[in-house]
Design a protein around this motif. Sequence first.
Motif, short mmCIF file in Angstrom:
data_model
loop_
_atom_site.label_atom_id
_atom_site.label_comp_id
_atom_site.label_asym_id
_atom_site.label_seq_id
_atom_site.Cartn_x
_atom_site.Cartn_y
_atom_site.Cartn_z
N HIS A 52 0.83 -1.21 0.00
CA HIS A 52 0.00 0.00 0.00
C HIS A 52 0.86 1.26 0.00
O HIS A 52 0.50 2.27 -0.61
CB HIS A 52 -0.94 0.00 1.21
CG HIS A 52 -1.99 -1.06 1.15
ND1 HIS A 52 -2.90 -1.16 0.13
CD2 HIS A 52 -2.25 -2.09 2.01
CE1 HIS A 52 -3.70 -2.20 0.36
NE2 HIS A 52 -3.32 -2.77 1.49
N ALA A 53 2.00 1.21 0.67
CA ALA A 53 2.89 2.38 0.69
C ALA A 53 3.41 2.69 -0.71
O ALA A 53 3.54 3.86 -1.08
CB ALA A 53 4.05 2.13 1.65
N VAL A 54 3.68 1.66 -1.48
CA VAL A 54 4.13 1.85 -2.86
C VAL A 54 3.01 2.45 -3.70
O VAL A 54 3.22 3.40 -4.47
CB VAL A 54 4.61 0.52 -3.47
CG1 VAL A 54 5.02 0.71 -4.93
CG2 VAL A 54 5.76 -0.05 -2.66
N ASN A 55 1.80 1.94 -3.54
CA ASN A 55 0.67 2.42 -4.33
C ASN A 55 0.25 3.83 -3.96
O ASN A 55 -0.28 4.57 -4.80
CB ASN A 55 -0.51 1.45 -4.21
CG ASN A 55 -0.28 0.15 -4.95
OD1 ASN A 55 0.55 0.08 -5.87
ND2 ASN A 55 -0.99 -0.89 -4.56
N LEU A 56 0.48 4.21 -2.72
CA LEU A 56 0.11 5.55 -2.29
C LEU A 56 1.18 6.59 -2.59
O LEU A 56 0.92 7.79 -2.53
CB LEU A 56 -0.19 5.55 -0.78
CG LEU A 56 -1.45 4.81 -0.34
CD1 LEU A 56 -1.50 4.69 1.18
CD2 LEU A 56 -2.70 5.51 -0.86
N ALA A 57 2.37 6.15 -2.92
CA ALA A 57 3.49 7.07 -3.11
C ALA A 57 3.32 7.94 -4.35
O ALA A 57 3.78 9.09 -4.38
CB ALA A 57 4.80 6.29 -3.20
N GLN A 58 2.70 7.41 -5.40
CA GLN A 58 2.38 8.17 -6.62
C GLN A 58 3.56 8.99 -7.14
O GLN A 58 3.58 10.22 -7.10
CB GLN A 58 1.18 9.07 -6.37
CG GLN A 58 -0.12 8.30 -6.13
CD GLN A 58 -0.50 7.44 -7.32
OE1 GLN A 58 -0.79 7.94 -8.40
NE2 GLN A 58 -0.49 6.13 -7.13
N GLY A 59 4.55 8.26 -7.64
CA GLY A 59 5.70 8.92 -8.26
C GLY A 59 6.85 9.21 -7.33
O GLY A 59 7.88 9.73 -7.77
N GLN A 60 6.73 8.86 -6.06
CA GLN A 60 7.80 9.07 -5.09
C GLN A 60 8.47 7.74 -4.76
O GLN A 60 7.78 6.71 -4.65
CB GLN A 60 7.27 9.70 -3.81
CG GLN A 60 6.66 11.08 -4.01
CD GLN A 60 7.68 12.09 -4.53
OE1 GLN A 60 8.80 12.16 -4.03
NE2 GLN A 60 7.29 12.86 -5.54
#
Length: 266
Positions: A52-60
């Motif tokens: 989820h952290a990867v999916n929420l990062a949105q380009g970061q």
Amino acid sequence: MSVETRWSAWGEEIAVQVTENAALGPAVGLVGAVLSDAEAACSLRRGDAEIHAVNLAQGQPVRVSVRLSGLLRSALWVARMTDGAVSPLAVEESPPGVPPIHPEPTFADIQIDDATVLAPWGVSLDVTDTAKADTADRAAALAGNRLECGVLVRIGSVVATAGHCPAGGWQVDVPGHGPVELPTRAAMATVGTDLTYGEHDPVSGQWEQVTVVADDGLWAYGGAAAAIRRGLGAVSWLEEQALAARLVDRLGRIYTTSRWSRPHAA
């Protein structure tokens, strides 16, 4: 002679079979630990999963565990091997009034440097299915090495084996066909159009079911899932990949690749 036990985890039926009675309990413990680690890393149904952290990062860029990094690499490997037919990437629809992403991102835009992951803006990752196949491979290999016996691990429709096999080989059922003999250090996966792949939509098309035998569960699953999506070109593609495969079309007609006729997949 082998012994087996089954239970449910990660939304699937799990089966563990070993060639030594005394090894069954320890094998279940080892397999269960590998399952738990993978589920904690990438299950979209768990609110605390790392992905989820990867999916929420949105380009970061996001720093992830070694386990999630490995599962993401496995998913990207399958995407490359299938020319994107089996991809972990889902592009989110743009909100009203916001222009769509152009050019549309692909799996090739996902970057993994050591344990840092960078996914483009507008992208979500779902590696559930390749992760289950990868986990079957890892769990079987770990239990086989630690316990020095033959081990079969099944997660849903993906089967992986390790160690020495029982007399007559591992007998593994193909839905609608019956058992085939699977040698040790080999794997089999069956994908059907009545299944929903992770959080993705069900697939429909030429094939009702595809079963693939390969050296590992990850490639067996990748090959079967790609064949489902390739439609009429699936048989020739599977032949090019030198995979043993059995395909059933919508009318119940059966097609096999040349390697399926070998004794281990007869």
